[in-house]
Structure formats: structure tokens, C-alpha cells
Write an enzyme that holds these catalytic residues in place. Structure first.
Site, mmCIF file in Angstrom:
data_model
loop_
_atom_site.group_PDB
_atom_site.id
_atom_site.type_symbol
_atom_site.label_atom_id
_atom_site.label_comp_id
_atom_site.label_asym_id
_atom_site.label_seq_id
_atom_site.Cartn_x
_atom_site.Cartn_y
_atom_site.Cartn_z
ATOM 1 N N ASP A 75 0.659 -1.402 -0.159
ATOM 2 C CA ASP A 75 0.400 0.597 0.472
ATOM 3 C C ASP A 75 0.673 0.599 0.059
ATOM 4 O OD1 ASP A 75 1.157 -0.068 2.796
ATOM 5 O OD2 ASP A 75 -0.858 -0.735 3.306
ATOM 6 N N ASP A 77 1.551 4.973 1.448
ATOM 7 C CA ASP A 77 1.231 6.075 2.853
ATOM 8 C C ASP A 77 1.720 7.488 2.385
ATOM 9 O OD1 ASP A 77 -0.675 3.847 4.094
ATOM 10 O OD2 ASP A 77 1.833 3.356 4.852
ATOM 11 N N ASP A 156 8.365 3.800 12.933
ATOM 12 C CA ASP A 156 9.412 2.001 14.451
ATOM 13 C C ASP A 156 11.071 2.060 13.861
ATOM 14 O OD1 ASP A 156 8.516 1.179 11.947
ATOM 15 O OD2 ASP A 156 7.298 -0.478 12.520
HETATM 16 P P1 ATP Z 1 3.910 -3.309 5.148
HETATM 17 O O1 ATP Z 1 2.561 -2.650 4.934
HETATM 18 O O2 ATP Z 1 4.610 -3.669 4.499
HETATM 19 O O3 ATP Z 1 3.010 -4.140 6.278
HETATM 20 P P2 ATP Z 1 4.869 -0.650 6.169
HETATM 21 O O4 ATP Z 1 6.435 -0.584 7.157
HETATM 22 O O5 ATP Z 1 4.200 -0.013 5.044
HETATM 23 O O6 ATP Z 1 5.341 -2.057 5.731
HETATM 24 P P3 ATP Z 1 2.384 0.107 7.669
HETATM 25 O O7 ATP Z 1 1.545 -0.914 8.994
HETATM 26 O O8 ATP Z 1 1.600 0.094 6.291
HETATM 27 O O9 ATP Z 1 3.611 -1.409 7.696
HETATM 28 O O10 ATP Z 1 2.748 1.147 8.000
HETATM 29 C C1 ATP Z 1 3.175 2.512 7.339
HETATM 30 C C2 ATP Z 1 4.378 3.363 7.999
HETATM 31 O O11 ATP Z 1 4.114 3.238 8.832
HETATM 32 C C3 ATP Z 1 5.403 2.457 8.521
HETATM 33 O O12 ATP Z 1 6.865 2.044 7.413
HETATM 34 C C4 ATP Z 1 5.843 2.980 9.700
HETATM 35 O O13 ATP Z 1 6.579 4.470 8.573
HETATM 36 C C5 ATP Z 1 4.868 3.527 10.380
HETATM 37 N N1 ATP Z 1 4.413 3.196 11.399
HETATM 38 C C6 ATP Z 1 3.186 1.987 11.061
HETATM 39 N N2 ATP Z 1 3.149 0.858 12.144
HETATM 40 C C7 ATP Z 1 4.412 1.794 13.368
HETATM 41 C C8 ATP Z 1 4.821 1.472 14.819
HETATM 42 N N3 ATP Z 1 3.579 0.194 15.046
HETATM 43 N N4 ATP Z 1 5.044 1.889 15.255
HETATM 44 C C9 ATP Z 1 5.579 3.162 14.236
HETATM 45 N N5 ATP Z 1 5.756 3.256 13.435
HETATM 46 C C10 ATP Z 1 4.606 3.103 13.094
HETATM 47 MG MG MG Z 2 1.906 -0.017 4.423
#
Ligand code: ATP
Ligand code: MG
Length: 457
Positions: A75, A77, A156
Site C-alpha cells: 500500500d 502512505d 518504528d
Molecule cells: P507493510 O505495509 O509491507 O506491512 P509498512 O512498513 O508499510 O509495511 P504499515 O503498517 O503499512 O507498514 O505502516 C506504514 C508506516 O507507518 C511504516 O512504514 C512506519 O513508518 C509507520 N508505522 C507503522 N506502524 C508503526 C508502529 N507501530 N510504530 C511506529 N511507526 C509505525
Molecule cells: Mg504499508
């Protein structure tokens, strides 16, 4: 070092000449460009609209990480300095969501772009209004806004804190994430202990990204894991259910399971299963095989129902609660029904099991008894039962790890392939194996007799 990245991304990711100054060293201000065609048009449109209204806006997080690694982002963001309310005003088709962490979902047909406002550090004045923290350090509310640099340090992992400026076509890296991408390391930003305490789910995310990206974990990020795993006990069960699905339906469930056990995280997600695993090597064999099958299915493009996954993860617990081994004595359906409900309710305390999954979990287990009942028209009725396929697959899974089912799986495999006449023969053989009980025969006889005597119609 950089050469390695450039090779691996194969033209997708170009270092900007301006930023590099032609040097092969990591530039001090790290700026990189991505190929625009790999970026979601809707995400670009969202950012352009925010720019038009005078706000800053960047692509952010996992999508940039994945593009840098030549992976397809799940996705896209967006991070902006507009508040959620300001974002909402710009996009008619959008909704403000979340209380703990307010953000805006902008809907573009089937695709949703998540737009988050830059977060900043909490001050005393914010406490109880926009920010709240539990005495354990867990952040309960995080709605204090800040600058892009502050936002980066509140994410994170270093590899999840990239921003992409679509106008200058540059990746911005405020926390040395590119170094960690290059050396394939998962590293928490800031003090690891504090960051896990703020949000213990980051422990699960660390494992997920290690496996998904095949990265190692920085020693300071790894070190607190065992010791802080208990903090997962405070996380709402609904959030943990979502995380469990992300972990186990990633196509890498076997590796994830191994790491979750290694860092003592599994027992906070599935405490009943963890106990069963301690007691019986057969339990581990079963779960590992279930996860191998799950990975195989997903990696060959098939789907996996979360109910099947949960039915597998809890099966050793169910076996443990039966009065006698299932190979010696099949429980009756009513007893199994009650036991299943109890188990599902107990597991739901740790990871919520929505009803739409709870019922099929129970039905998969009940099918293990129903599939033994093949007399008369029962086998044909089972074949068209909506849970037949899952129940049959589950039976084969049990047999594949040596559970004794008296060849039931093979029988059903043959039955499905047989023509009508062969099926009748197979059923006759089953009937021959198991005669109807005396009581039942008497019942039928007396019913016929009664009918003959005109007592019933
Ligand atoms: P994927 O979508 O492939 O699972 P992602 O890194 O994009 O991985 P998301 O859950 O979509 O994970 O979150 C988007 C972004 O938001 C992350 O890349 C990170 O920067 C931030 N983020 C998400 N969860 C947390 C958290 N628990 N603590 C701090 N930052 C977070
Ligand atoms: Mg994501």
C-alpha cells in the site's frame, strides 16, 4: 557498498547526481530518486492535491522501502503537515479514522491512500488531550503534530522512515535508513527498550520485516525482545489478531513461527498452543506441517482461510483436552462442539477471533468426526457441505504427520474420484464394516410395524 544497492534494484532506484556529487560514498544529505511509474497514480494525485492547497506532502514509509528493494509495495502512505481535519476538507471521498492515532483514509475507487499528519514529541500540555501514555510507557494516544524530522524519529525502524519528494524526485532519509537498507538490517529508531515499551507490537513487526525482507536484526534491537515479550499481554486482542494474520499469512509462516518461539513472543499470542508444544513433540510436528502447507498454498497463488490456520494452531490443544486419544475414541459431536466453543473463547482473550472465523474453525474440527460417518446417503451429503473441502484437507494434514485415522483420508480421496457405481460399492463396504446398532434396527422395525398397523402415518 552503494554499488550493491544499485545492482540489486536494477535501474528502479537511481542516485541523484546532484546529491552524490559523483562520489561513490554515501552522500551526507541522502537524496535518491525512484522511477515514478512504480508509484501509485492515486498516491501521486493525493500528494499533488495537498500541494495545491499549500501543504507539504510526501510518500512515506514501507512503500519507499519496498521500492528501494525492488518489491511491490502493499500500500502507499502519505505524510503531510495538514491536520486530519484539513485533509478531510480537501478530499470529498475521505474519512478520518482512529482515535489512538488519527489519520485520514482517502478513497480512490478500490485503492485507499492513508494520509497521516507529521507526529511530534509529546509535551506536558498535550497529556490527556492529544497524547496519553500508560505507566508501562505504552502510547495510548498519539495526536500531537510536528515537523517532518520529528515525524521520522517517531516511526518504528530506520528502513520505514523514508520520505519521497515527488517534485524534486528525491528520497529523503533523516535516520540513516539507507545504510540499513544497504547492509540489510532491521534497526529501531531511538532507544529500543523505550520504543518497544511505547508500542510492543513493534516486536512483532521486527520479526515480520526480518523474514519478509530477509534482513538481520541489529543487536540492540534484538536484545530486549525476550525480556519485553510479556508487554504483548497489554495489547488489545483485536489488534493482535490483525498482526497474527499478517505474520502467518505472509507466505513465510514457518520462519516467522521459529522466530516467534525463539524470542518468546509466540506464547503471548497463543498461550494454550505454547503449553501443548511444551508437552508434546507431535504438536510441533503438526503445527510446522500446517505452516509448511500454508506457505506452499500462498506461494503458489492459492488462498488460505484464517479459520484453517487457527483450526491448525489450536488442534494440539483440542487433542490435549479430549478424555482419550482421538484414535482410540472419537468424541461425540456435542462434546466436541462445547469443547471447541470453550477453546475459541479462551484463545479470543489473546487474539480476537471474529465470529465469521470462529464458526468455521469449529466446523473444521467437527468435520473430523462427520467424515467418519459415511453410511447411507451421508457421504454424498458431506461432499456438498460447504466445509467439506477444509475438513478433508485438515484430515489429510493430520494423516501427513502420522495421526492414525484408519485410512479415512485415502477413502475420501478415492470416493471423490470414483464414479457413481464405485461410490455405491464403497458405501456398501463401509456399511459392512459397521452394522447399524441393535437399537436403531429395532427402532426402524417398530416404526415399520407401527405403520403397517396404521398407528403412524
Ligand atoms: P507493510 O505495509 O509491507 O506491512 P509498512 O512498513 O508499510 O509495511 P504499515 O503498517 O503499512 O507498514 O505502516 C506504514 C508506516 O507507518 C511504516 O512504514 C512506519 O513508518 C509507520 N508505522 C507503522 N506502524 C508503526 C508502529 N507501530 N510504530 C511506529 N511507526 C509505525
Ligand atoms: Mg504499508
Amino acid at each position: 557498498m552503494l554499488k550493491k544497492i544499485f545492482k540489486s534494484v536494477d535501474g528502479l532506484f537511481k542516485r541523484s547526481d546532484k546529491a552524490s556529487g559523483g562520489s561513490q560514498q554515501l552522500p551526507s544529505k541522502k537524496k535518491y530518486t525512484l522511477e515514478q511509474e512504480h508509484i501509485s497514480k492515486n498516491a501521486l494525485e493525493t500528494i499533488k492535491k495537498l500541494h495545491k492547497e499549500g501543504y507539504e506532502a510526501y510518500l512515506v514509509g514501507g512503500c519507499i522501502r519496498d521500492l528501494l528493494l525492488s518489491l511491490r509495495p502493499k500500500d502507499f502512505d502519505v505524510a503531510t503537515n495538514a491536520t486530519p481535519e484539513q485533509v478531510k476538507k480537501i478530499f470529498r471521498n475521505s474519512r478520518v479514522i482512529g482515535r489512538r492515532f488519527k489519520l485520514v483514509h482517502v478513497f480512490w475507487g478500490k485503492e485507499t491512500i492513508e494520509v497521516a499528519t507529521f507526529r511530534g514529541p509529546h509535551s506536558k500540555d498535550d497529556i490527556a488531550t492529544d497524547a496519553a501514555q500508560h505507566s508501562s510507557g505504552r502510547i495510548l494516544r498519539d495526536n500531537v503534530y510536528g515537523t517532518i524530522e520529528q515525524d521520522a524519529t517517531r516511526r518504528d525502524f530506520t528502513i520505514n522512515a523514508f520520505y519521497y519528494d515527488i517534485v524534486k524526485k528525491q528520497v529523503l532519509d533523516h535516520v540513516n535508513g539507507l545504510e540499513d537498507i544497504n547492509s540489510k538490517v532491521i534497526r529501531l529508531i531511538g532507544n529500543p527498550q523505550k520504543r518497544y515499551q511505547e508500542d510492543p507490537v513493534r516486536m512483532l513487526r521486527a520479526i515480520r520485516f526480518m523474514v519478509k525482507l530477509d534482513f538481520s536484526i541489529a543487536s540492540e534491537t534484538e536484545q530486549p525482545l525476550n525480556q519485553l515479550s510479556y508487554l504483548l499481554g497489554d495489547i488489545p486482542a483485536a489488534r493482535l489478531f490483525d498482526e497474527v494474520l499478517k505474520l502467518f499469512l505472509s507466505g513465510n509462516a514457518v520462519k516467522i513461527f521459529t522466530l516467534l518461539c525463539q524470542y518468546n513472543l509466540f506464547s503471548y499470542l497463543f498461550p494454550l498452543t505454547a503449553k501443548a508444544l511444551d508437552k508434546s513433540p507431535q504438536a510441533e510436528k503438526f503445527i510446522r506441517q500446517a505452516l509448511i502447507n500454508t506457505d506452499d498454498r500462498l506461494n503458489s497463488g492459492k488462498t488460505v482461510n484464517p479459520a484453517f490456520l487457527y483450526a491448525s494452531l489450536l488442534w494440539p490443544v483440542l487433542l490435549e483436552h479430549l478424555e482419550k486419544p482421538i484414535s482410540e475414541n472419537l468424541p461425540n459431536l456435542l462434546d466436541l462442539h462445547d469443547l471447541a466453543n470453550e477453546l475459541i473463547a479462551e484463545q479470543s482473550k489473546y487474539t480476537t477471533i471474529p465470529k465469521r472465523f470462529g464458526i468455521p474453525i469449529r466446523e473444521i474440527w467437527e468435520a473430523q468426526i462427520r467424515l467418519t460417518r459415511r453410511q447411507g446417503k451421508k457421504a454424498d451429503a458431506l461432499l456438498v457441505h460447504p466445509r467439506f473441502r477444509a475438513g478433508y484437507d485438515f484430515l489429510l494434514l493430520r494423516e501427513s504427520v502420522g495421526e492414525d485415522t484408519a485410512g479415512l483420508g485415502k477413502w475420501w480421496t478415492c470416493y471423490q474420484q470414483a464414479d457413481d457405481q464405485q461410490r455405491r460399492t464403497m458405501i456398501r463396504q463401509v456399511n459392512g464394516d459397521k452394522k447399524p446398532s441393535r437399537r436403531k434396527r429395532y427402532h426402524y422395525k417398530s416404526k415399520a410395524k407401527n405403520k403397517a398397523e396404521g398407528k403412524i402415518d
